[in-house]
Design a protein around this motif. Sequence first.
Motif, PDB file in Angstrom:
ATOM      1  N   PHE A  28      44.876  76.629  30.970  1.00 44.61           N
ATOM      2  CA  PHE A  28      46.104  77.365  31.250  1.00 44.61           C
ATOM      3  C   PHE A  28      47.274  76.934  30.370  1.00 44.61           C
ATOM      4  O   PHE A  28      48.332  77.560  30.404  1.00 44.61           O
ATOM      5  CB  PHE A  28      46.496  77.196  32.720  1.00 44.61           C
ATOM      6  N   GLY A  29      47.067  75.851  29.605  1.00 45.04           N
ATOM      7  CA  GLY A  29      48.132  75.411  28.714  1.00 45.04           C
ATOM      8  C   GLY A  29      49.343  74.874  29.440  1.00 45.04           C
ATOM      9  O   GLY A  29      50.482  75.143  29.033  1.00 45.04           O
ATOM     10  N   VAL A  30      49.133  74.085  30.507  1.00 46.15           N
ATOM     11  CA  VAL A  30      50.245  73.541  31.288  1.00 46.15           C
ATOM     12  C   VAL A  30      50.107  72.022  31.359  1.00 46.15           C
ATOM     13  O   VAL A  30      49.039  71.453  31.106  1.00 46.15           O
ATOM     14  CB  VAL A  30      50.265  74.125  32.725  1.00 46.15           C
ATOM     15  N   HIS A  31      51.199  71.382  31.718  1.00 45.78           N
ATOM     16  CA  HIS A  31      51.195  69.933  31.922  1.00 45.78           C
ATOM     17  C   HIS A  31      51.242  69.659  33.419  1.00 45.78           C
ATOM     18  O   HIS A  31      52.110  70.166  34.129  1.00 45.78           O
ATOM     19  CB  HIS A  31      52.400  69.286  31.233  1.00 45.78           C
ATOM     20  N   LEU A  32      50.282  68.878  33.901  1.00 44.16           N
ATOM     21  CA  LEU A  32      50.201  68.579  35.328  1.00 44.16           C
ATOM     22  C   LEU A  32      50.832  67.222  35.595  1.00 44.16           C
ATOM     23  O   LEU A  32      50.523  66.230  34.925  1.00 44.16           O
ATOM     24  CB  LEU A  32      48.741  68.578  35.791  1.00 44.16           C
ATOM     25  N   SER A  33      51.711  67.183  36.589  1.00 41.03           N
ATOM     26  CA  SER A  33      52.412  65.937  36.915  1.00 41.03           C
ATOM     27  C   SER A  33      51.484  64.899  37.527  1.00 41.03           C
ATOM     28  O   SER A  33      51.656  63.700  37.330  1.00 41.03           O
ATOM     29  CB  SER A  33      53.564  66.230  37.888  1.00 41.03           C
ATOM     30  N   ASP A  34      50.474  65.338  38.272  1.00 38.36           N
ATOM     31  CA  ASP A  34      49.536  64.406  38.905  1.00 38.36           C
ATOM     32  C   ASP A  34      48.137  65.018  38.870  1.00 38.36           C
ATOM     33  O   ASP A  34      47.874  66.037  39.508  1.00 38.36           O
ATOM     34  CB  ASP A  34      49.941  64.126  40.352  1.00 38.36           C
ATOM     35  N   SER A  35      47.245  64.402  38.106  1.00 44.46           N
ATOM     36  CA  SER A  35      45.863  64.889  38.024  1.00 44.46           C
ATOM     37  C   SER A  35      44.886  63.741  38.274  1.00 44.46           C
ATOM     38  O   SER A  35      43.790  63.704  37.722  1.00 44.46           O
ATOM     39  CB  SER A  35      45.598  65.498  36.641  1.00 44.46           C
ATOM     40  N   SER A  36      45.304  62.802  39.119  1.00 43.18           N
ATOM     41  CA  SER A  36      44.485  61.620  39.375  1.00 43.18           C
ATOM     42  C   SER A  36      43.332  61.897  40.328  1.00 43.18           C
ATOM     43  O   SER A  36      42.315  61.224  40.281  1.00 43.18           O
ATOM     44  CB  SER A  36      45.356  60.494  39.929  1.00 43.18           C
ATOM     45  N   THR A  37      43.487  62.890  41.220  1.00 42.83           N
ATOM     46  CA  THR A  37      42.428  63.221  42.168  1.00 42.83           C
ATOM     47  C   THR A  37      42.164  64.717  42.153  1.00 42.83           C
ATOM     48  O   THR A  37      42.927  65.503  41.584  1.00 42.83           O
ATOM     49  CB  THR A  37      42.800  62.788  43.602  1.00 42.83           C
ATOM     50  N   PHE A  38      41.092  65.108  42.807  1.00 47.33           N
ATOM     51  CA  PHE A  38      40.712  66.515  42.861  1.00 47.33           C
ATOM     52  C   PHE A  38      41.793  67.343  43.552  1.00 47.33           C
ATOM     53  O   PHE A  38      42.217  68.395  43.045  1.00 47.33           O
ATOM     54  CB  PHE A  38      39.381  66.640  43.601  1.00 47.33           C
ATOM     55  N   ILE A  39      42.261  66.869  44.693  1.00 50.88           N
ATOM     56  CA  ILE A  39      43.256  67.633  45.463  1.00 50.88           C
ATOM     57  C   ILE A  39      44.601  67.656  44.752  1.00 50.88           C
ATOM     58  O   ILE A  39      45.251  68.710  44.655  1.00 50.88           O
ATOM     59  CB  ILE A  39      43.385  67.044  46.882  1.00 50.88           C
ATOM     60  N   SER A  40      45.034  66.488  44.236  1.00 51.56           N
ATOM     61  CA  SER A  40      46.341  66.447  43.567  1.00 51.56           C
ATOM     62  C   SER A  40      46.363  67.307  42.312  1.00 51.56           C
ATOM     63  O   SER A  40      47.404  67.880  41.965  1.00 51.56           O
ATOM     64  CB  SER A  40      46.701  65.004  43.221  1.00 51.56           C
ATOM     65  N   THR A  41      45.243  67.430  41.638  1.00 53.58           N
ATOM     66  CA  THR A  41      45.184  68.276  40.438  1.00 53.58           C
ATOM     67  C   THR A  41      45.458  69.725  40.794  1.00 53.58           C
ATOM     68  O   THR A  41      46.247  70.412  40.121  1.00 53.58           O
ATOM     69  CB  THR A  41      43.811  68.143  39.763  1.00 53.58           C
ATOM     70  N   TRP A  42      44.823  70.210  41.846  1.00 54.75           N
ATOM     71  CA  TRP A  42      45.022  71.608  42.231  1.00 54.75           C
ATOM     72  C   TRP A  42      46.422  71.832  42.813  1.00 54.75           C
ATOM     73  O   TRP A  42      46.995  72.924  42.640  1.00 54.75           O
ATOM     74  CB  TRP A  42      43.943  72.037  43.229  1.00 54.75           C
ATOM     75  N   GLU A  43      46.984  70.838  43.480  1.00 54.49           N
ATOM     76  CA  GLU A  43      48.360  70.964  43.973  1.00 54.49           C
ATOM     77  C   GLU A  43      49.336  71.055  42.801  1.00 54.49           C
ATOM     78  O   GLU A  43      50.264  71.887  42.815  1.00 54.49           O
ATOM     79  CB  GLU A  43      48.701  69.770  44.861  1.00 54.49           C
ATOM     80  N   SER A  44      49.140  70.219  41.781  1.00 54.50           N
ATOM     81  CA  SER A  44      50.005  70.267  40.598  1.00 54.50           C
ATOM     82  C   SER A  44      49.826  71.571  39.849  1.00 54.50           C
ATOM     83  O   SER A  44      50.792  72.143  39.325  1.00 54.50           O
ATOM     84  CB  SER A  44      49.707  69.086  39.671  1.00 54.50           C
ATOM     85  N   LEU A  45      48.583  72.063  39.795  1.00 52.07           N
ATOM     86  CA  LEU A  45      48.317  73.320  39.104  1.00 52.07           C
ATOM     87  C   LEU A  45      49.004  74.482  39.811  1.00 52.07           C
ATOM     88  O   LEU A  45      49.539  75.396  39.157  1.00 52.07           O
ATOM     89  CB  LEU A  45      46.810  73.567  39.022  1.00 52.07           C
ATOM     90  N   ALA A  46      49.018  74.460  41.135  1.00 50.67           N
ATOM     91  CA  ALA A  46      49.701  75.519  41.887  1.00 50.67           C
ATOM     92  C   ALA A  46      51.194  75.536  41.577  1.00 50.67           C
ATOM     93  O   ALA A  46      51.815  76.609  41.478  1.00 50.67           O
ATOM     94  CB  ALA A  46      49.460  75.325  43.383  1.00 50.67           C
TER      95      ALA A  46
END
Length: 626
Positions: free
Chosen positions: A181-199
């Motif tokens: 998606f060409g975005v920067h995620l603030s927190d991608s340390s876990t599966f759940i946090s990655t999707w929360e940051s992506l949202a």
Amino acid sequence: MSAPQAATTQSEAEPQTVFTSKRMKLLKYLPKPELPKWLRTTTRASLRQDLFAGLTGAVVVLPQGVAFAAIAGLPPQYGLYTAMVPAVIAALFGSSHHLISGPTTAISIVVFATLAPLAEPGSAPYIAMALTLAFLAGLIQFGLGVSKLGGLINFVSHSAVVGFTSGAALLIATSQMKHLFGVHLSDSSTFISTWESLADQLPHINPYVLSVGLVTLVVSVAIKKIRPQWPDMLLAMIVGSLFAAGLGVEAHHITLVGAIPSHLPPLSHPQWDLQIVRELASGALAIALLGLIEAVSIARSVALRSGQTLDGNQEFVGQGLSNVVGSFFSAYPASGSFTRSGVNYRAGAKTPMSAIFASLALMLIVLLVAPLAAHLPIAAMAGIILKVAYNLIDFQHIHKIFTATRGGLAVMLVTFLATLLLELEFAIYIGVMLSLLFYLNRTSHPRVVSRVPNPHSPWRMFVTDPDLPECPQLKILRIDGSLYYGSVPHVESKLKDLLEQKAHQKNLLVIGSGINFTDLSGAELLLRESVRRREQGGHLFLYDIKEQVRGMFKRSGCIQTIREDHLFQSKTEAISTIVSHYLDGAICEKCPAQVFMECPYASKPKNDADGTSEPQPVKAVPLSDP
């Protein structure tokens, strides 16, 4: 020569003889390459087929190696390095003729999960620890192989492997979302946090980057469907790169992979820092187990088609040495590649020479083509990795597990959730432990099945049917499972309940065809049952027992109590002896069931001239115990 001189010469020679003997014993346990075995079968025709298969495999691994290195958090060239030297070593020392070792999806994501908390992905310390991880995992694998523990891999259930790979596939796909998606995620340390940051970043999606990734993915899927023999991932990456160039890389902020060094794997060495070794030990063990499971499973699946016989211990040695040696040639942990091994077999490979040809061809390709990777968009790689992740999910076996057993389903689901929510190495351990627990639970509860003679069979064959009559004096059971310390409590409980519920059936005949193994605890269980039966005025008999079980009875001394003449080799011998010598003749004559052919008034098979026969009484002669 004088006597003292002779004695001195002899005494000097003895240490050398002892040393030579010990050295020969030691050499017997050292691994030997499989090269002499398959080299004798090599012909010009097989070399031609191996060369073609090797060239095909080199083309396949080029985009795979780059993609897998990205998953592992390493520079792209390390994925290619891992496909070179380890493949050759595994081919020389492994037993499979078609298994190709190198970087794999599952191993790559475990490497990333192990090292990401310890160092910045792609940095020099990170790379050094990745090489150390390969060395440690290889040592563990090599040790298991030399110790002849190859059979241990059979205790890891397929359900655990399917659950782990499915969870790993989702983790892999999740890790590529920011690139797609060409975005920067603030927190991608876990599966759940990655999707929360992506949202949170959905309004900032770069449509040009997304289009490059989707075009690459669609082209790869289409080529695989229309022309499955073509290198779909390589061609899709080329199309994705051309598409990105047409859109304008700099104008739309499309990030590129960058140039890959066009040289052979540089020499390297693991880190010898004890603190680092301690930090990597858990991950190394997880990688070693997962790598062996992958390699042996793939080798077996291909061997079923090729008809080759595999040596599990030799595969352990081959995989271990490939990682140990590979760590000195800039390779991170490797294992058997399902894609490359399948391509290798379908391309007509005959011997492990195909893996050697593939490595040599890949080295040549890297020297010539590597600079072109500077024009490869990271989004295009993300599209390819999504396809790899999807292929990692075994939908067919997932469906079978859902419809087969609850135990297998529980192992798969727990391992799957642990993979998503916990550290990956712990997910592997959980899957292995659950597999062992279910296995131990199953073996500790062998089936104790009641058997009765079938009156509709001419020879009264034993069947399991609760509606058929039983002998009022003799209970017949079959134990389906080994009698060892873990299963003794369950079987003894069944036997005690049976004696209480059917006290009139004082005699017990155990069919031992399903007892493959017994230890001292199992032998003592049957001894106690024999004693209980005699206290009630009956006997314990066994027939069709295996030599191992009979041998344990003799070695433990239990045979003296159970009695040698209570062990029978055939059903006819057992029933005729029990009916004529150990049952109460008066009860037999009045019994309406007459379940055995040996019973006093049982109908015998027709054998006279006119095809009929009258029931003939058989007199029972009870014998007293000595």
